[in-house]
Every structure is written in C-alpha cells, then in structure tokens.
Enzyme design. Structure first.
Site, PDB file in Angstrom:
ATOM      1  N   ASN A   7       0.861  -1.184   0.000  1.00 12.05           N
ATOM      2  CA  ASN A   7       0.000   0.000   0.000  1.00 12.05           C
ATOM      3  C   ASN A   7       0.898   1.234   0.000  1.00 12.05           C
ATOM      4  O   ASN A   7       1.342   1.692   1.048  1.00 12.05           O
ATOM      5  CB  ASN A   7      -0.897  -0.051   1.248  1.00 12.05           C
ATOM      6  CG  ASN A   7      -1.822   1.145   1.359  1.00 12.05           C
ATOM      7  OD1 ASN A   7      -1.761   2.083   0.565  1.00 12.05           O
ATOM      8  ND2 ASN A   7      -2.675   1.116   2.367  1.00 12.05           N
ATOM      9  N   ARG A  91      -2.594  -1.677  -3.624  1.00 12.79           N
ATOM     10  CA  ARG A  91      -3.609  -0.641  -3.607  1.00 12.79           C
ATOM     11  C   ARG A  91      -3.249   0.361  -4.693  1.00 12.79           C
ATOM     12  O   ARG A  91      -2.132   0.888  -4.718  1.00 12.79           O
ATOM     13  CB  ARG A  91      -3.613   0.042  -2.250  1.00 12.79           C
ATOM     14  CG  ARG A  91      -4.541   1.225  -2.208  1.00 12.79           C
ATOM     15  CD  ARG A  91      -4.433   1.946  -0.895  1.00 12.79           C
ATOM     16  NE  ARG A  91      -5.168   3.203  -1.005  1.00 12.79           N
ATOM     17  CZ  ARG A  91      -5.030   4.197  -0.140  1.00 12.79           C
ATOM     18  NH1 ARG A  91      -4.178   4.086   0.866  1.00 12.79           N
ATOM     19  NH2 ARG A  91      -5.729   5.288  -0.287  1.00 12.79           N
ATOM     20  N   HIS A 180      -9.910   6.127  -1.272  1.00 16.16           N
ATOM     21  CA  HIS A 180      -9.846   5.364  -0.014  1.00 16.16           C
ATOM     22  C   HIS A 180     -10.991   4.355   0.047  1.00 16.16           C
ATOM     23  O   HIS A 180     -11.441   3.974   1.127  1.00 16.16           O
ATOM     24  CB  HIS A 180      -9.947   6.276   1.233  1.00 16.16           C
ATOM     25  CG  HIS A 180      -8.807   7.231   1.421  1.00 16.16           C
ATOM     26  ND1 HIS A 180      -9.007   8.569   1.756  1.00 16.16           N
ATOM     27  CD2 HIS A 180      -7.472   7.076   1.332  1.00 16.16           C
ATOM     28  CE1 HIS A 180      -7.840   9.173   1.863  1.00 16.16           C
ATOM     29  NE2 HIS A 180      -6.883   8.286   1.611  1.00 16.16           N
ATOM     30  N   ARG A 241      -2.490  18.573   1.112  1.00 20.56           N
ATOM     31  CA  ARG A 241      -3.492  19.023   0.144  1.00 20.56           C
ATOM     32  C   ARG A 241      -4.442  20.037   0.774  1.00 20.56           C
ATOM     33  O   ARG A 241      -4.831  19.900   1.931  1.00 20.56           O
ATOM     34  CB  ARG A 241      -4.330  17.845  -0.364  1.00 20.56           C
ATOM     35  CG  ARG A 241      -3.563  16.800  -1.121  1.00 20.56           C
ATOM     36  CD  ARG A 241      -4.542  15.827  -1.780  1.00 20.56           C
ATOM     37  NE  ARG A 241      -3.855  14.648  -2.260  1.00 20.56           N
ATOM     38  CZ  ARG A 241      -3.976  13.444  -1.717  1.00 20.56           C
ATOM     39  NH1 ARG A 241      -4.781  13.250  -0.682  1.00 20.56           N
ATOM     40  NH2 ARG A 241      -3.302  12.434  -2.203  1.00 20.56           N
ATOM     41  N   GLU A 384      -7.179  -2.246   5.114  1.00 14.94           N
ATOM     42  CA  GLU A 384      -7.166  -2.275   3.657  1.00 14.94           C
ATOM     43  C   GLU A 384      -6.369  -3.473   3.166  1.00 14.94           C
ATOM     44  O   GLU A 384      -6.672  -4.054   2.128  1.00 14.94           O
ATOM     45  CB  GLU A 384      -6.522  -0.995   3.126  1.00 14.94           C
ATOM     46  CG  GLU A 384      -7.385   0.239   3.311  1.00 14.94           C
ATOM     47  CD  GLU A 384      -6.614   1.520   3.108  1.00 14.94           C
ATOM     48  OE1 GLU A 384      -5.702   1.799   3.912  1.00 14.94           O
ATOM     49  OE2 GLU A 384      -6.911   2.248   2.159  1.00 14.94           O
TER      50      GLU A 384
HETATM   51  P1  ADP Z   1      -1.207   7.817   4.384  1.00 13.12           P
HETATM   52  O1  ADP Z   1      -1.493   6.338   4.269  1.00 13.12           O
HETATM   53  O2  ADP Z   1      -2.216   8.692   3.706  1.00 13.12           O
HETATM   54  O3  ADP Z   1       0.205   8.211   4.118  1.00 13.12           O
HETATM   55  P2  ADP Z   1      -1.566   7.347   7.248  1.00 13.12           P
HETATM   56  O4  ADP Z   1      -2.912   6.765   7.376  1.00 13.12           O
HETATM   57  O5  ADP Z   1      -0.388   6.450   7.422  1.00 13.12           O
HETATM   58  O6  ADP Z   1      -1.435   8.200   5.900  1.00 13.12           O
HETATM   59  O7  ADP Z   1      -1.465   8.545   8.289  1.00 13.12           O
HETATM   60  C1  ADP Z   1      -0.329   9.351   8.387  1.00 13.12           C
HETATM   61  C2  ADP Z   1      -0.614  10.433   9.407  1.00 13.12           C
HETATM   62  O8  ADP Z   1      -0.992   9.824  10.648  1.00 13.12           O
HETATM   63  C3  ADP Z   1       0.593  11.323   9.688  1.00 13.12           C
HETATM   64  O9  ADP Z   1       0.251  12.672   9.468  1.00 13.12           O
HETATM   65  C4  ADP Z   1       0.867  11.112  11.165  1.00 13.12           C
HETATM   66  O10 ADP Z   1       1.135  12.312  11.811  1.00 13.12           O
HETATM   67  C5  ADP Z   1      -0.409  10.556  11.707  1.00 13.12           C
HETATM   68  N1  ADP Z   1      -0.093   9.666  12.831  1.00 13.12           N
HETATM   69  C6  ADP Z   1       0.475   8.456  12.769  1.00 13.12           C
HETATM   70  N2  ADP Z   1       0.665   7.963  14.032  1.00 13.12           N
HETATM   71  C7  ADP Z   1       0.197   8.896  14.877  1.00 13.12           C
HETATM   72  C8  ADP Z   1       0.099   9.011  16.301  1.00 13.12           C
HETATM   73  N3  ADP Z   1       0.542   8.043  17.097  1.00 13.12           N
HETATM   74  N4  ADP Z   1      -0.448  10.131  16.813  1.00 13.12           N
HETATM   75  C9  ADP Z   1      -0.890  11.113  16.009  1.00 13.12           C
HETATM   76  N5  ADP Z   1      -0.822  11.080  14.675  1.00 13.12           N
HETATM   77  C10 ADP Z   1      -0.299   9.997  14.115  1.00 13.12           C
END
Ligand code: ADP
Length: 396
Positions: A7, A91, A180, A241, A384
C-alpha cells in the site's frame, strides 16, 4: 498461499504478508516519511522481535527493496525466498473510467495506471513504482491492482455530478469518483458489526484521517457520498493538500506568481494543507508539537483541519437525514485522541458525548462515545491490507 500486500501512500509504504489459509499476518510493517527527512522502516514479524531501521528512503523503489530484505532477514524474516509469495496485491488509487473492479496487472493495466497519473498525481506514480519494483524483484509472481475508486461507484448522480457544462462529463468523464474506497468499505462494514446496526437500516459516517483524508456517508452498506472528487484534492484539509477551495484561487495564484495551472495544482497537492498553513510539516505529530509550544500557525492548521472534518460530518448527517454511527480511522483517526475529541466537541447537536477514558486508547478498535451518546462513535483500525489480500486471492 501467501500474499504480499503493498500500500504505497504519498509518503508511506505499508505492507503485510498474509497467510491466506487462516488470514494470519506473518509480518507487517511500515516505511514512514518516504521522500522526507527521518524515514524509517518498522518491521513486525509475528512472534518475533520488532525490527526498526532508520534508513534514508528517497523513493518507493528503495522502500520495496528494504521490505523484501526484512521479509527474508535471517533474524527478523518470515520467509526464506521471495518465491514463497504467491501474488502481490497493490492498492492503486485511480482507475478513471476504465476499471470498476480489481484486475491482474499486465502492460495494459500499467498503461491505464499511467494514463491516470493526472488524476492521482501523488499516488498513481507511487503505485506504479511499487508494482514495477515488485515485478523486478519477483519476476513471474502476479501483481493485482485493487482500485480506490470502486466502493464509491454507488454514489447517486446528484452526489457525483459537478455543476459544470454537461458536455465535460460526457466527453471527459469529469465527475466525482472518491478514494480510499477499500478503507471506507472495510471500516463501514466493521462499524455496522461492532455497533450492532441493522445492515439494511444503517447510516454510518467514516472519517478516514491519514496523511490523505476523506469522509464517506454510507447508507445500508452502500456509499452515497464522499468528500474526495475527480482527484483526491477535494474535500478535507490534508497533510499537504488544500481540500475544498474556490477554484478562482487557482487563477489568482497563477496570475500573481506567474505560474501555470499545473504548477498551482501541484502546490495545492504537495505544499498546502497542514503543511501549507503551519509551514512546519505535513505530519500531524510535528505540527501538534509546535502547537503545544504556542506556534500560532500550527494552531490554526489543526483548528482548520478539525473544523472542516466537523463540517463534513454535519453535511453528511443532513444528506442521510440522520446518522447512527461515526467512525474514525487511518493514521490520525486511529491514534490521535486529541483530534477525535475536538471533532466530537462540534457534535453536541447530534447528541454525541465522549467517554474520555476510552478515547485515550490508540490503534485499537474501541467505542469512544459515552453510554448516553445518541450517536455511537468508534475508532476502528482500517484493514485495507486484508481486503486487498482477499481480492488478490480471488483473482489469481
Ligand atoms: P497515508 O497512508 O495517507 O500516508 P496514514 O494513514 O499512514 O497516511 O497517516 C499518516 C498520518 O498519521 C501522519 O500525518 C501522522 O502524523 C499521523 N499519525 C500516525 N501515528 C500517529 C500518532 N501516534 N499520533 C498522532 N498522529 C499519528
């Protein structure tokens, strides 16, 4: 049969190696902050110690190589050879008008994914790099593309049409698609189960809040609206974004800065959102740290993010004429108790009350609403990967 699920997000690569005989996860992990400073691999093999490796990951190709190395590692590995992997499920963000289902990757599929780069400029290229890196590293093992746009195909016309000349819809298929989808499908289904709702009489709002973010309104298990549009740029304020804005802003910036439309859209995709307002980072943790230290722009970024999530929940409660359950998921939604609490603070008019203790739990399936809450609120980890693995198995 073992299936590797990849993913590739804009800044992350999550993976799971799943044994499909029992759907057990043999190993899973995450490459974080790809393309930005401080990238790190966290590899979690079942029943073994966790491997954490801080290593530069300039792109997804390097990340795939690190993942395969970890899976075969003498100490932390779970397979001795990549040939033990039967297939790889990817994905993939956008299939445009071409596919409404998952498909085994061939040259035509790669061409379509490439043709849709314009529609998904942050993800489709990363998805294709992931596929090609797997083809190179594991020749002969099939790759399957599972598209993000599929779940939202049930949206009614009134939700997916843009109010622009109809000929653009007819000629170019310009409409809202939503993304998503694998996550919204999985989490809305799980919400109906854990909230013990009648699957045929249920109204659910899923808030997928990660680096990218979207909200969906799901009636009786079918998506009726979602916040992302033709591309993932519409809707919520995200890591980088802008989400919704007056389209005239594009013209205004272009004229003032001497940029063309493509450059401005690139700015709206990659330099806006939480990063744009705060000027600090696209990562919520960095921005929240600055917020705690009294940084005004960090505070505005988080406030604006929360406010927009709350507005969409209100809009979807109206669109569905009610809501039975609201669920938070993805990186921020699963882990960030403060954001969940702040969003819920806008929802008093729906009768939402929060159980503060339960809300402290992170990364687990938990009801965070209090016993007297009129609407049930949950944090449910999205899966996912499992959904993608099942589709991959079914196709091969
Ligand atoms: P993507 O798959 O779209 O890259 P994710 O679902 O992995 O995104 O989410 C990434 C976001 O989640 C980041 O902005 C990060 O700051 C936030 N994040 C991840 N772990 C934590 C946590 N323990 N506390 C707060 N925010 C978190």
């Amino acid at each position: 049969m073992k299936i590797l699920v990849i993913n590739c997000g804009s800044s992350s690569l999550k993976y799971q190696l799943i044994d499909m005989e029992n759907e057990n996860v043999l190993a899973k992990g995450l490459c974080e902050r790809i393309g930005i400073e401080g990238s790190k691999l966290t590899h979690k093999p079942a029943g073994k110690d966790v491997l954490e490796k801080a290593e530069a990951m300039p792109d997804h190709q390097v990340a795939v190589k690190l993942v395969l190395d970890a899976l075969q590692d003498a100490t932390y590995g779970v397979i001795s050879n990549v040939n033990e992997i039967s297939a790889i499920g990817h994905r993939v963000l956008h299939a445009g008008k071409y596919y409404s289902d998952s498909i085994i990757v061939n040259e035509d599929v790669k061409r379509v994914i490439r043709e849709c780069f314009d529609l998904g400029p942050l993800h489709n290229p990363a998805n294709l790099i992931g596929i090609e890196a797997c083809e190179a590293a594991m020749p002969g093992i099939p790759n399957v593309a599972v598209f993000d746009t599929a779940f939202h195909q049930t949206m009614p016309e009134k939700a997916y049409m843009y109010a622009i000349p109809y000929e653009y819809y007819e000629k170019y298929s310009i409409r809202r698609y939503g993304f998503h989808g694998t996550s919204h499908r999985f989490v809305s289904k799980r919400t109906i189960e854990v909230a013990k709702l009648d699957p045929n009489n249920s109204k659910v709002i899923v808030c997928h809040l990660g680096n990218g973010g979207s909200i969906s309104a799901v009636v009786n298990g079918k998506c009726v609206d979602t916040s992302m549009g033709l591309t993932p740029l519409e809707g919520l304020i995200m890591g980088t974004r802008s989400g919704d804005l007056d389209p005239a802003v594009v013209q205004y910036i272009a004229n003032k800065e001497g940029k063309d439309v493509n450059e401005v859209i690139n700015i709206l995709n990659k330099k806006s959102g939480i990063l744009g307002i705060s000027g600090i980072s696209s990562d919520f943790r960095d921005v929240q740290k600055a917020q705690k230290e009294g940084n005004h722009r960090a505070n505005v970024a988080i406030d604006a993010f929360v406010y927009r999530v709350a507005k969409y929940i209100g809009a979807y409660a109206a669109a569905m004429n009610g809501v039975d359950a609201i669920t938070f998921t993805a990186g921020v939604g699963e882990n960030d108790a403060a954001i969940r609490k702040e969003v819920c603070s806008y929802l008093g008019y729906l009768g939402v009350t929060v159980n503060e203790e339960a809300n402290k739990i992170r990364g687990e399936e938990v009801e965070i609403s209090a016993a007297d809450s009129k609407v049930k609120v949950f944090a449910i980890p999205t899966n996912e990967e499992l959904a993608i693995a099942r589709e991959t198995r079914d196709l091969i």
